[in-house]
Enzyme design. Structure first.
Site, PDB file in Angstrom:
ATOM      1  CD  GLU A   1      -5.327   2.692   5.655  1.00 12.82           C
ATOM      2  OE1 GLU A   1      -4.457   3.152   5.093  1.00 12.82           O
ATOM      3  OE2 GLU A   1      -6.524   3.406   6.203  1.00 12.82           O
TER       4      GLU A   1
ATOM      5  CE  LYS B   1      -6.245   4.868   1.951  1.00  8.90           C
ATOM      6  NZ  LYS B   1      -6.656   6.328   2.476  1.00  8.90           N
TER       7      LYS B   1
END
Length: 298
Positions: free
Chosen positions: A180, A217
């Site tokens: 992420e 993400k």
């Protein structure tokens, strides 16, 4: 060497319909999350009591009728939540066996100070021990967050390299990492930063050991469909989107234009929920949020 993973859970995350709920607020973001929920800081005296309040909040979400495998694929937990229980059942076990929801664990220790337009992850010296504990508790995958503040090619390269270095350590432990590197939605160079980010992620994906699987993400991009080619990469199980501070409606509207991304929202999931709501009011409000996020993930 490919990591040993739970194939049933992997197939759900890689191919299932729905989204991943983010229930992983940690120390820094917990007071704000509780405040939005109607639990003010005078309701607890120390960190232990504060985390007790957030555990009640998370348990109420997980036990709500709409929090189930019909619309939710996975849930990302904070470490203290992983170690907690609902009705005597460990939370990861409860999620999978009672809800059909795949459990993930947030493993990062927060963000370092900004340099070169990015915030790296702080060191994680105890990561191997945490991963071992996570495997024992039935966790499927992990999540770790960095932040990109501006379109600085060197900073972005460094952030992505750190994410994948730790990701390989996680994969070797038998877990599927969610990489992420968030791009700040308020960055004046957000669109340009996303172009650099995509290129760096592709280079790192291409260099992964054969058989290693990761998820990504990412902030919903300015250019719809920008990350489609990453979603199609053989090393990628799924590309999920963070809400990044957008309202639920805004996040869902933007996500719906990206057909190969699904949601992994935190604040947008809990928008409008309040500790004082009756169960009927609460379940209706949460159910409405879940439905909106689910529809935007189709």
């Amino acid at each position: 060497m490919a990591q040993e993973i739970n194939q049933e859970q992997f197939d759900r995350i890689a191919n299932g319909g729905g989204f991943i709920a983010a229930l992983d607020q940690s120390g820094g973001s917990t007071p704000k999350a509780l405040g939005l929920y109607g639990v003010t800081e005078d309701a607890y005296c120390n960190d232990e009591e504060m985390f007790g309040e957030i555990q009640k909040m998370r348990a109420r979400i997980i036990c709500s009728p709409d929090f189930s495998s019909g619309k939710i694929l996975g849930a990302i937990l904070f470490e203290k939540t992983m170690d907690n229980a609902i009705d005597g059942t460990p939370v990861p076990t409860y999620l999978w066996e009672k809800c059909g929801v795949v459990p993930f664990l947030k493993v990062d220790k927060g963000l370092a100070d900004e340099a070169d337009g990015v915030q790296m992850m702080k060191p994680m010296p105890d990561l191997d021990a945490l991963l071992s504990r996570a495997v024992e508790k039935g966790i499927f995958g992990t999540k770790m967050r960095s932040v990109v503040k501006e379109a600085n090619p060197q900073g972005i390269k460094t952030v992505v390299a750190q994410q994948f270095e730790v990701g390989k350590q996680i994969a070797a432990a038998g877990l599927v990492p969610i990489i992420e590197p968030e791009v700040d939605i308020n960055s004046p160079t957000k669109g340009e930063a996303e172009i650099f980010l995509k290129a760096e992620i592709k280079d790192q994906l291409d260099a992964l050991p054969e058989g290693t699987k990761v998820s990504l993400k990412l902030t919903i991009p300015n250019e719809a469909g920008l990350y489609d080619s990453l979603a199609d990469h053989p090393a990628v199980a799924r590309v999920v989107a963070l809400s990044g501070g957008y309202s639920t409606d805004d996040a869902c509207e933007k996500l719906s234009k990206n057909s190969k991304m699904i949601a992994s929202f935190s604040r947008a999931l809990t928008e409008g929920l309040n500790v004082a709501m009756s169960d009927e009011e609460y379940n209706a409000a949460l159910g409405s949020n879940i439905e909106k996020i689910y529809q935007s993930s189709l």
